[in-house]
Design a protein around this motif. Structure first.
Motif, short mmCIF file in Angstrom:
data_model
loop_
_atom_site.label_atom_id
_atom_site.label_comp_id
_atom_site.label_asym_id
_atom_site.label_seq_id
_atom_site.Cartn_x
_atom_site.Cartn_y
_atom_site.Cartn_z
N LEU A 97 10.23 -10.79 7.24
CA LEU A 97 10.53 -9.51 8.50
C LEU A 97 9.67 -8.58 7.77
O LEU A 97 8.54 -8.52 7.35
N GLY A 98 10.55 -7.23 7.48
CA GLY A 98 9.77 -5.95 7.23
C GLY A 98 9.00 -6.20 6.06
O GLY A 98 9.38 -6.78 5.00
N LYS A 99 7.95 -5.34 5.65
CA LYS A 99 7.29 -5.26 4.25
C LYS A 99 7.38 -3.66 3.85
O LYS A 99 7.42 -2.55 4.98
N GLY A 100 7.70 -3.28 2.58
CA GLY A 100 7.67 -2.09 2.17
C GLY A 100 6.91 -1.75 0.90
O GLY A 100 6.58 -2.68 0.16
N PHE A 101 6.81 -0.49 0.72
CA PHE A 101 6.05 0.00 -0.24
C PHE A 101 6.69 0.99 -1.20
O PHE A 101 7.44 1.97 -0.56
N GLY A 102 6.52 1.13 -2.42
CA GLY A 102 6.96 2.34 -3.22
C GLY A 102 6.72 2.23 -4.71
O GLY A 102 6.08 1.05 -5.11
N HIS A 103 6.80 3.25 -5.39
CA HIS A 103 6.60 3.43 -6.70
C HIS A 103 7.39 2.74 -7.80
O HIS A 103 7.12 2.46 -8.71
N SER A 104 8.51 2.18 -7.12
CA SER A 104 9.58 1.35 -7.96
C SER A 104 9.77 0.18 -7.01
O SER A 104 9.59 0.23 -5.71
N LYS A 105 10.50 -0.91 -7.79
CA LYS A 105 11.06 -1.89 -7.07
C LYS A 105 12.13 -1.73 -5.87
O LYS A 105 12.19 -1.97 -4.91
N LYS A 106 12.99 -0.57 -6.18
CA LYS A 106 14.08 -0.40 -5.62
C LYS A 106 13.64 0.55 -4.34
O LYS A 106 13.94 0.21 -3.19
#
Lengths: 247, 247
Positions: free
Chosen positions: A221-230
């Motif tokens: 479903l959704g894909k997301g990005f970030g500097h941490s896993k959280k």
């Protein structure tokens, strides 16, 4: 005058100029003059410019930062406890962690002008300012105020000079709903399997970028990005909420 | 006397007997009489026996526990800061976390006699007493003392009545139980597969932070963090020991 004497006087003058500037800064930031200036001299000293003393201890702001972090936690816990008499522990814990997180403290530190007073190795600036230089210094100053003026004064400093002027608690509450738990709640209601997976990690210069993917019954479903896993997981969860029309 | 009146008087008597016992217990534990008894009535009420009030809030000790946890952290941070003037921040943080961890607080809670005062659902006893019933209640009492008598009194209560009599700091420093081998021993006895895996690495200011995960028969158990792989694994092993109730 002998040259050595003159040099000594100049060093003394420069030092006292620097102290005067520090006293003025602390008066502005904290609201009253320091009793023990030494504490504040230490609070603004980043470990990148610290020297070891005769006991082998690095004379940096790190010990004060450790103390300030704990005092900040207690003061904010108290403030939220009294501000929200009808909210459960889970809410209070969540809001507190949003207030005292690294990003938020770093922003407050910058806005009260700690960039004017903190001492650090300029060569390492780009690295440090990225991260938590001002937030760490802010915690160290809280530690210094606590030792210098006691808990009660320090608590008022934290709430009245740091939290209330620079954070809108209503916005902190509204901002950043926990999308991950929203998705999990939804999946339990709908009897679906939900998985959060980190599908890639990219090494950047000063940080890593994670990519998270939400799977519902093994379908992406959704894909997301970030500097941490959280953060990546939160982002993926938020996008999944949008795709599922949950609000 | 009318039967309803007598019943009312009996309820009142029982209530006041219970209050008297609580006042005596608090005097013994804390060192002085409560100003506001209501705070301590709440502090000893586990959520398993709590009712919802008119605002929909569960009237249990959980909010006081949240507050007490933060105050305890600050008081212990202060105590270690002053007791070890030549130790670095890393040492102070580590020793603090050994002092305020669940197991240690639970032990202190038992030893000061909280089992005599805490109110909880007896049917759930075996589950609760295993975990953190007394430690949680202890934190709630710290929260109550803080609100009732202020930070300074509360700090002395924590250090002089809880930490110094029940913890030998030198032993806390020396003790560093090897949780990893504990888990491995357990797995051999129980005939389980155990794996330790580093599941992520985050680049921090001056160091990396590793996240380790223990898997038992391919199921994730405790997760841990640390500046080195070894520390993260130790932390994950310690958390797994807690989850498995190994001591």
């Amino acid at each position: 005058m002998h040259r050595a004497v003159r040099r000594f006087i100049n060093i003394f003058k420069r030092r006292s100029e620097k102290d005067k500037r520090l006293i003025t800064a602390i008066k502005t930031i904290v609201g009253s003059k320091p009793f023990n200036l030494e504490l504040y001299r230490l609070a603004i000293k980043h470990s990148s410019v610290a020297k070891h003393n005769s006991q082998g201890l690095k004379e940096s702001n790190e010990r004060l930062e450790y103390l300030g972090d704990a005092v900040l936690g207690a003061a904010v816990a108290d403030y939220l406890f009294k501000t929200f008499p009808f909210k459960e522990e889970g809410f209070l814990t969540e809001i507190r962690s949003r207030i005292v997180n690294r990003e938020s403290l770093n922003n407050i530190g910058k806005r009260i002008g700690l960039n004017q007073v903190v001492e650090y190795d300029q060569k390492k600036k780009s690295k440090l300012s990225h991260k938590s230089l001002y937030g760490d210094t802010l915690e160290a100053i809280v530690g210094a105020v606590y030792l210098d003026k006691g808990y009660s004064y320090c608590k008022h400093f934290i709430i009245d000079k740091l939290i209330i002027p620079y954070l809108n608690i209503d916005e902190v509450i509204k901002s950043n709903p926990n999308y991950k738990s929203k998705i999990i709640e939804w999946s339990q209601k709908e009897n679906k399997d939900v998985k959060f997976e980190i599908i890639s990690v990219k090494n950047e210069k000063h940080h890593r970028e994670f990519t998270a993917q939400v799977f519902v019954d093994n379908e992406p479903l959704g894909k997301g990005f970030g500097h941490s896993k959280k953060k990546a997981e939160q982002d993926a969860a938020q996008k999944s909420c949008e795709l599922l029309d949950l609000d």
